[in-house]
Design a protein around this motif. Structure first.
Motif, PDB file in Angstrom:
ATOM      1  N   GLY A 184       0.716  -1.325   0.046  1.00 43.95           N
ATOM      2  CA  GLY A 184      -0.006  -0.017   0.036  1.00 43.95           C
ATOM      3  C   GLY A 184       0.930   1.323  -0.072  1.00 43.95           C
ATOM      4  N   LEU A 185       2.074   1.149  -0.406  1.00 44.30           N
ATOM      5  CA  LEU A 185       3.043   2.380  -0.725  1.00 44.30           C
ATOM      6  C   LEU A 185       3.028   2.821  -2.038  1.00 44.30           C
ATOM      7  N   GLN A 186       3.604   4.108  -2.020  1.00 41.37           N
ATOM      8  CA  GLN A 186       3.772   4.838  -3.450  1.00 41.37           C
ATOM      9  C   GLN A 186       5.303   4.033  -4.024  1.00 41.37           C
ATOM     10  N   PRO A 187       5.049   3.518  -5.121  1.00 45.97           N
ATOM     11  CA  PRO A 187       6.138   2.977  -5.633  1.00 45.97           C
ATOM     12  C   PRO A 187       7.187   3.730  -5.899  1.00 45.97           C
ATOM     13  N   ALA A 188       6.968   5.092  -6.049  1.00 40.60           N
ATOM     14  CA  ALA A 188       8.178   5.816  -6.276  1.00 40.60           C
ATOM     15  C   ALA A 188       9.318   6.010  -5.177  1.00 40.60           C
ATOM     16  N   VAL A 189       8.757   5.715  -3.873  1.00 43.79           N
ATOM     17  CA  VAL A 189       9.695   5.733  -2.847  1.00 43.79           C
ATOM     18  C   VAL A 189      10.554   4.466  -2.908  1.00 43.79           C
ATOM     19  N   GLY A 190      10.069   3.456  -3.354  1.00 39.93           N
ATOM     20  CA  GLY A 190      11.111   2.077  -3.413  1.00 39.93           C
ATOM     21  C   GLY A 190      12.042   2.399  -4.546  1.00 39.93           C
ATOM     22  N   LEU A 191      11.539   2.841  -5.825  1.00 40.99           N
ATOM     23  CA  LEU A 191      12.431   3.012  -6.909  1.00 40.99           C
ATOM     24  C   LEU A 191      13.569   3.853  -6.825  1.00 40.99           C
ATOM     25  N   TYR A 192      13.191   5.070  -6.157  1.00 37.18           N
ATOM     26  CA  TYR A 192      14.349   5.894  -6.057  1.00 37.18           C
ATOM     27  C   TYR A 192      15.254   5.582  -4.669  1.00 37.18           C
ATOM     28  N   MET A 246      10.044   0.132   4.524  1.00 34.09           N
ATOM     29  CA  MET A 246       9.715   1.364   4.416  1.00 34.09           C
ATOM     30  C   MET A 246       8.027   1.814   5.127  1.00 34.09           C
ATOM     31  N   LYS A 247       7.285   0.702   4.960  1.00 32.66           N
ATOM     32  CA  LYS A 247       6.043   0.776   5.404  1.00 32.66           C
ATOM     33  C   LYS A 247       6.099   1.163   6.820  1.00 32.66           C
ATOM     34  N   ASP A 248       6.972   0.555   7.803  1.00 30.50           N
ATOM     35  CA  ASP A 248       7.132   0.650   9.160  1.00 30.50           C
ATOM     36  C   ASP A 248       7.491   2.382   9.345  1.00 30.50           C
ATOM     37  N   ARG A 249       8.363   2.679   8.618  1.00 24.11           N
ATOM     38  CA  ARG A 249       9.131   4.100   8.777  1.00 24.11           C
ATOM     39  C   ARG A 249       8.029   4.976   8.309  1.00 24.11           C
ATOM     40  N   ILE A 250       7.358   4.774   7.494  1.00 21.65           N
ATOM     41  CA  ILE A 250       6.090   5.785   6.958  1.00 21.65           C
ATOM     42  C   ILE A 250       4.843   5.658   7.990  1.00 21.65           C
ATOM     43  N   SER A 251       4.816   4.676   8.637  1.00 22.91           N
ATOM     44  CA  SER A 251       3.679   4.468   9.794  1.00 22.91           C
ATOM     45  C   SER A 251       4.382   5.312  10.877  1.00 22.91           C
ATOM     46  N   ARG A 269      19.622   7.113   7.681  1.00 24.04           N
ATOM     47  CA  ARG A 269      20.183   7.460   9.239  1.00 24.04           C
ATOM     48  C   ARG A 269      19.030   6.788  10.028  1.00 24.04           C
ATOM     49  N   SER A 270      19.422   6.308  10.912  1.00 23.79           N
ATOM     50  CA  SER A 270      18.197   5.277  11.774  1.00 23.79           C
ATOM     51  C   SER A 270      17.245   6.239  12.250  1.00 23.79           C
ATOM     52  N   PRO A 271      16.063   5.869  12.343  1.00 28.70           N
ATOM     53  CA  PRO A 271      14.882   6.399  12.550  1.00 28.70           C
ATOM     54  C   PRO A 271      14.769   7.085  14.034  1.00 28.70           C
ATOM     55  N   ALA A 272      15.627   6.474  14.921  1.00 34.57           N
ATOM     56  CA  ALA A 272      15.982   7.120  16.234  1.00 34.57           C
ATOM     57  C   ALA A 272      16.591   8.451  16.096  1.00 34.57           C
TER      58      ALA A 272
END
Length: 346
Positions: A184-192, A246-251, A269-272
């Protein structure tokens, strides 16, 4: 009797005949006056109607003329504003420049990059990003770098001819698009992300930080997403894992484009660390929770952020070039349109 009869209807000569003629003239005069009064009365009755209609016609004509003058003035004013705006910012046709990027003036390049930044942000999230001048200059710097690589015939890592890079990316794009769509993510995120992490090379060796593969996962991150560290060289396994990551990061950061940019920063760079950076700089003077706020206040952050600061602008630059290949002299379709896994890149 005969004399009396003869006197009927015909006045006798002398004083009596003159009086009769005078009376006839008086009657005629009175009749004429009455006729004139009657005619004048008719005219008075009709005159307001004629006058009112004429006034209405004249008023409508006058209003029409006034509107025409106003419209002409507005058109003239709008033309002046358009001319002023065209002088302030070069006009760039949406999505397709009138000529190759390399042939644009510097001002046209800036306008084009700004336009495409907004479009890319809408490919990332559900609300457009707002870009600072500093960030736009950073993105343009990376766009210029990619543009110089088109047709350079180089085989050097991170300097390779971008025709070769794009062809390699088009081979893996359907897999990444499918994997990110499934989450359920925008494919452009993964592509780039894949583009700036590895330029689509599997990289089956550790880098200085121990990351490996097309998505440059650390061994611990791979285990956390159900993979063996050795699976990092396998794009078929890594693309779905990268989508879940990336789904976890966007959530965590949010789904609008500004928040997705933070999630992308958290990939590098780590989410923290990103959360800590935001905590360190956000205050009443810098209230916006965005990567651009971090860039504007980079002097307050550690040296690790100085490297991370390049990551998100590079993401935007890669997307601008690969979504507009014809503008950069690349004989391909936009990368996001390669959705069929059996389709050869062309």
């Amino acid at each position: 009797g005969r004399g009396a009869a003869a006197g009927v209807g015909k006045p006798a000569e002398g004083k009596g005949g003159g009086e009769w003629q005078a009376r006839l003239k008086q009657v005629a005069a009175v009749s004429l006056v009455l006729a004139l009064v009657a005619a004048l009365g008719w005219a008075i009755v009709k005159l307001p109607v004629i006058g009112s209609g004429g006034a209405a016609v004249n008023r409508d004509t006058r209003v029409g003329n006034e509107n025409a003058v106003v419209n002409n003035n507005e058109n003239h004013s709008n033309a002046n504003v358009a001319n002023e705006n065209s002088q302030q910012k070069p006009k760039v046709e949406p999505l397709l420049a009138s000529r190759l990027y390399k042939n644009m003036s510097q001002e046209e390049k800036k306008a084009y990059v700004e336009q495409e930044c907004r479009r890319v942000s809408l490919m990332m999230g559900n609300r457009e990003c707002q870009f600072t001048e500093q960030v736009k200059e950073m993105i343009k710097g990376w766009v210029d770098g990619y543009a110089r690589r088109v047709g350079n015939r180089s085989t050097v890592t991170w300097g390779e001819d971008f025709n070769v890079v794009f062809k390699r990316a088009a081979q893996y794009a359907p897999l990444i698009i499918r994997s990110f769509n499934q989450e359920g993510l925008q494919p452009a995120v993964g592509l780039y992300v894949a583009m700036i992490e590895s330029e689509y090379k599997p990289h089956c060796y550790d880098n200085f930080a121990g990351a490996m593969g097309m998505f440059q996962f650390l061994a611990g991150t791979a285990r956390g997403y159900g993979l063996s560290p050795s699976d990092r060289c396998d794009p078929q396994k890594m693309a779905p894992a990268a989508a879940r990551y990336m789904k976890d990061r966007i959530s965590e950061f949010g789904t609008d484009a500004t928040s997705v940019a933070l999630a992308i920063a958290g990939y590098n760079r780590s989410p923290a660390s990103v959360r800590r950076d935001l905590h360190d700089v956000i205050n009443s003077e810098n209230p916006e929770r965005s990567f651009w706020t971090l860039v504007a206040n980079s002097g307050q952050l550690d040296h690790f952020f100085q490297e991370n600061m390049k990551y998100v602008p590079k993401f935007f630059a890669a997307a601008i070039v690969c979504e507009n290949p014809e503008v950069f002299g690349l004989s391909f379709r936009p990368l996001s349109t390669y959705t069929r896994e059996t389709e050869p890149p062309q």
